[in-house]
Design an enzyme around this catalytic site. Structure first.
Site, PDB file in Angstrom:
ATOM      1  N   GLY A  44      43.793  50.919  37.386  1.00 17.82           N
ATOM      2  CA  GLY A  44      43.867  49.981  38.507  1.00 17.82           C
ATOM      3  C   GLY A  44      45.312  49.782  38.928  1.00 17.82           C
ATOM      4  O   GLY A  44      46.224  49.816  38.083  1.00 17.82           O
ATOM      5  N   SER A  45      45.523  49.604  40.221  1.00 19.33           N
ATOM      6  CA  SER A  45      46.905  49.532  40.729  1.00 19.33           C
ATOM      7  C   SER A  45      46.983  48.588  41.925  1.00 19.33           C
ATOM      8  O   SER A  45      47.722  48.834  42.869  1.00 19.33           O
ATOM      9  CB  SER A  45      47.374  50.919  41.131  1.00 19.33           C
ATOM     10  OG  SER A  45      46.434  51.461  42.045  1.00 19.33           O
TER      11      SER A  45
ATOM     12  N   PHE B 182      34.092  46.859  40.553  1.00 15.99           N
ATOM     13  CA  PHE B 182      34.233  48.315  40.427  1.00 15.99           C
ATOM     14  C   PHE B 182      34.111  48.814  38.989  1.00 15.99           C
ATOM     15  O   PHE B 182      34.118  50.024  38.749  1.00 15.99           O
ATOM     16  CB  PHE B 182      35.591  48.762  40.996  1.00 15.99           C
ATOM     17  CG  PHE B 182      35.805  48.361  42.437  1.00 15.99           C
ATOM     18  CD1 PHE B 182      34.834  48.624  43.404  1.00 15.99           C
ATOM     19  CD2 PHE B 182      36.964  47.723  42.832  1.00 15.99           C
ATOM     20  CE1 PHE B 182      35.016  48.247  44.731  1.00 15.99           C
ATOM     21  CE2 PHE B 182      37.163  47.342  44.158  1.00 15.99           C
ATOM     22  CZ  PHE B 182      36.181  47.606  45.107  1.00 15.99           C
TER      23      PHE B 182
ATOM     24  N   LYS C  11      36.972  29.955  36.887  1.00 14.04           N
ATOM     25  CA  LYS C  11      37.960  29.176  37.670  1.00 14.04           C
ATOM     26  C   LYS C  11      38.052  29.704  39.102  1.00 14.04           C
ATOM     27  O   LYS C  11      38.471  28.973  40.008  1.00 14.04           O
ATOM     28  CB  LYS C  11      39.312  29.159  36.967  1.00 14.04           C
ATOM     29  CG  LYS C  11      40.012  30.513  36.792  1.00 14.04           C
ATOM     30  CD  LYS C  11      40.764  31.008  37.995  1.00 14.04           C
ATOM     31  CE  LYS C  11      41.310  32.405  37.811  1.00 14.04           C
ATOM     32  NZ  LYS C  11      41.915  32.954  39.040  1.00 14.04           N
TER      33      LYS C  11
ATOM     34  N   GLN D 291      38.032  37.520  44.059  1.00 11.94           N
ATOM     35  CA  GLN D 291      37.012  37.643  43.014  1.00 11.94           C
ATOM     36  C   GLN D 291      36.046  36.468  42.996  1.00 11.94           C
ATOM     37  O   GLN D 291      34.948  36.567  42.475  1.00 11.94           O
ATOM     38  CB  GLN D 291      37.700  37.757  41.649  1.00 11.94           C
ATOM     39  CG  GLN D 291      38.558  38.998  41.518  1.00 11.94           C
ATOM     40  CD  GLN D 291      37.752  40.231  41.219  1.00 11.94           C
ATOM     41  OE1 GLN D 291      37.615  40.639  40.080  1.00 11.94           O
ATOM     42  NE2 GLN D 291      37.178  40.821  42.245  1.00 11.94           N
TER      43      GLN D 291
END
Ligand SMILES: NC(=O)c1ccc[n+]([C@@H]2O[C@H](COP(=O)([O-])OP(=O)(O)OC[C@H]3O[C@@H](n4cnc5c(N)ncnc54)[C@H](O)[C@@H]3O)[C@@H](O)[C@H]2O)c1
Ligand SMILES: O=P(O)(O)OC[C@H](O)CO
EC number: 1.1.1.8
Length: 403
Positions: free
Chosen positions: A13-14, A116, A262, A357
């Site tokens: 991931g980037s 993903f 959260k 998210q």
């Protein structure tokens, strides 16, 4: 004689956080050459970027032609799309091939939006070392067929490896700029990775259990003896920086649920502030959000919940506060209410490919609670889902608090 080996690290991931973690980990592999290989692979979901004329990397010969993001990162040592203006160490190697990036790595750091992760695990299954170990920096949960799973355990089951979790009050851009903060890593070193079944402090090792207290039946492959031990000390060396203070703990449930839930509360705080209420209203929402988070952990992880994580660790109240006052889920849900548009539209138009998210986590948690018939026990989580569906108004928030 078998040659001594070092741990090879890959960040999968980037994005904004993925690139930041690749940066700090690469600084540490450089500083600890006795334990880690210097180069850190960073898997990049390849895309084309066009460099603006005022970019320091603009090349008149290339002009406005699209360029591969991996090639720009490896040439200029900057992730111009997801972490602009931050110089990356030259030992971060951007790789567009997932299978190649994880090849021969003993440490896999999972750091991408949680939606993903299923597809990523499918692609790398069978291509990783059987004795690889994981750390998930992902904030979210996976919900399938009424079952809820912590992301680190989903990864562990899918790949038949052990995976811990990193989570805390961490804003990527601040950490990338080396502004100090702290984080929490939950890692229960598998007994097979410890010398003669004895932990470093001399205590005997207990059998391994998952987050629901069940004895793990999957047979883990031990890390070969020619590698350095991989325990709390080594993970501390891999992640801790002068500007990033790491606390190592054993509570994967608290660390994972704190980070995931959260994000729902942060959406609620953004809605409330966008409506025109201020810090005192948001504090009420945060308090209620933390109560529902702890209630969730008690209800679904009764054997293993360690409530002190929520009070004592960065992954608990620390993350709740920063997320509800200065992170993306809060910022952009506030913007959605102020502009009178849906948060999904804001995500599409304002985030340049970054993800919120809280939207998917709210959907998943609500569907899980509904399927179990306990949605009404979590009124704040239910309300956020209703607002996302545009079935409930933000003005209704105070009703939750009236007896
Ligand atoms: N950004 C932060 O400050 C921060 C801090 C702590 C934790 N986190 C958590 O870290 C995780 C990763 O977030 P981020 O901020 O690095 O991501 P991001 O939102 O900045 O970027 C989205 C990433 O998803 C990738 N992507 C898009 N489509 C994809 C696909 N089909 N398959 C795989 N990848 C795809 C993009 O290339 C990009 O790298 C999230 O769970 C987030 O909650 C973020
Ligand atoms: O920017 P967000 O809302 O994804 O949150 C970032 C971090 O999780 C805050 O700790």
């Amino acid at each position: 004689m078998i040659e001594a080996a070092k741990h090879k690290v890959t960040v999968i991931g980037s994005g904004n956080w993925g690139t930041t973690v690749a940066k700090l980990v690469a600084e540490n592999t450089r500083d600890h050459p006795d334990i880690f290989e210097k180069d850190v692979q960073m898997w990049v979901y390849e895309e084309n970027v066009i460099l603006a004329k005022d970019s320091p990397h603009y090349d008149a010969a290339v002009g406005d032609a699209p360029q591969k993001l991996t090639s720009v990162i490896n040439t200029h040592h900057e992730n111009v799309k997801y972490l602009p203006k931050i110089a990356l160490p030259t030992n971060v190697v951007a790789n567009p091939s997932l299978v190649d990036a994880v090849k021969n790595s003993t440490i896999l750091i999972f750091n991408l939006p949680h939606e993903f992760i299923g597809n990523i695990c499918k692609q790398i299954k069978g291509h990783i070392l059987p004795y690889a170990r994981g750390i998930s920096c992902i904030k979210g949960v996976t919900v399938t067929d009424d079952k809820i799973e912590l992301i680190c355990e989903f990864i562990g089951e899918a790949l038949e490896i052990y995976c811990g979790a990193l989570s805390g009050a961490n804003i990527a851009n601040e950490i990338a700029n080396e502004m100090w903060c702290e984080t929490t890593i939950a890692y229960n070193t598998p007994p097979c990775d410890l010398v003669n079944g004895t932990a470093r402090n001399g205590a005997a090792v207990e059998e391994h259990r998952d987050s629901r207290g069940q004895v793990i039946t999957t047979q883990l492959t031990p890390i070969p003896k020619n590698y350095p031990t991989l325990d709390h000390d080594e993970f501390h060396k891999l992640f801790n920086r002068p500007y990033f203070t790491v606390a190592m703990v054993s509570d994967v449930v608290g660390v994972s649920l704190g980070g995931a839930l959260k994000n729902i509360v942060a959406l609620a705080c953004g809605f409330v502030e966008g409506h025109g209420w201020n810090m005192t209203a948001k504090t009420a929402v945060m308090r209620r959000g933390m109560l529902e988070t702890i209630q969730f952990a008690r209800e679904f992880y009764p054997e293993t919940i360690q409530e002190k994580t929520f009070w004592e660790e960065s992954a608990g109240w620390g993350d709740m506060i920063v997320s509800c006052t200065s992170a993306r889920n809060w910022r952009y849900s506030k913007m959605a209410v102020e502009r009178g548009v849906s948060i999904q539209e804001i995500e599409r138009t304002e985030l340049n490919g970054q993800k919120l998210q809280g939207i998917s986590t709210s959907r998943e948690v609500s569907s899980f609670l509904r399927a179990r018939g306990v949605e009404d026990k979590y009124p704040l989580f239910k309300l956020v889902d209703g607002i996302l569906d545009q079935k409930v108004n933000v003005e209704d928030v105070p009703k939750l608090f009236r007896k």
